[in-house]
Design an enzyme around this catalytic site. Sequence first.
Site, short mmCIF file in Angstrom:
data_model
loop_
_atom_site.label_atom_id
_atom_site.label_comp_id
_atom_site.label_asym_id
_atom_site.label_seq_id
_atom_site.Cartn_x
_atom_site.Cartn_y
_atom_site.Cartn_z
CG ASP A 159 -44.59 14.67 4.24
OD1 ASP A 159 -45.64 15.29 3.97
OD2 ASP A 159 -43.53 15.27 4.52
CE1 TYR A 217 -52.76 18.46 6.63
CE2 TYR A 217 -50.44 17.86 6.83
CZ TYR A 217 -51.58 18.00 6.06
OH TYR A 217 -51.55 17.68 4.73
CE LYS A 232 -54.59 14.64 4.54
NZ LYS A 232 -55.68 14.93 3.56
#
Length: 286
Positions: free
Chosen positions: A103, A126, A130
Amino acid sequence: MVVLVTGANGQLGQSLQYVAPNYTELQFVFCSSLELDITNLENCQQVFSNSKPNFCINAAAYTAVDKAESEPEKAHLINVMGTKNLAQVCKENNTILLHISTDFVFDGNKQIPYNEEDIPNPTGVYGQTKLDGEKAIQAVFDDYYIIRTSWVYSQFGNNFMKTMLRLASERDSLSVVNDQIGTPTNAVDLAEALIKIICHTERSRSAKSQINFGIYNFSNEGQCSWYDFAKKIFEINHKNIDLQPIPTSEFPTPAKRPNYSVLDKSKIKSTFGLQIKSWEDSLKTI
């Protein structure tokens, strides 16, 4: 059917090991980072050559959200270059890739659940790595499922639930943020969903029917704040602790968290016929 699992010692990897005995039609090959270093292309090629997997579940990732802000190169190496390596060897071996994303690819500025068509806008290292990992897969080949998930916890590894239970044994009071809204995901439920996707894909391939590769969301159903989640953890485990709600502003972290990161699961439920438990019911199963 051979299913290769990377990151076997992480909480999703351990959850897959936990449910694997229920699926005797599948042969699982579990690889820790010592056995399969996804940042090493030659190592990936050697492992794939030996195991000849039909499917690969990539549960290997750099997930230290705050640490990533000071270790961007390491996060990029694992989440982008490692993912690209896996996509490359999957393409070379006609292996279908199931990759776990997050998410955190979203900024959290929506007020309604995110669907797979929403435009990503990560706010930290992060989330950016991703997202870049997702793009790396898409640039290599088409035989992939990217599964975005959120707030993963389980009886395995390190996670929010286990941290809360540890703190409850050490303290009389605790403050938890109540203005970040999302959905907890039991890693065992995620593991079961991944295996159902594999089985569904294999049936579709055998029947020569359409296979719907692409991006999917998965979490448990419902939504809550971290405070709500902690409160339910303590309630289920009969822990008496003075739990206080606080705003994010009173708990600063190096990485900005999405204020709202509830995921819409309509696509994964309709495509694969999944029944998804509420986060409260799933929490009771641990």
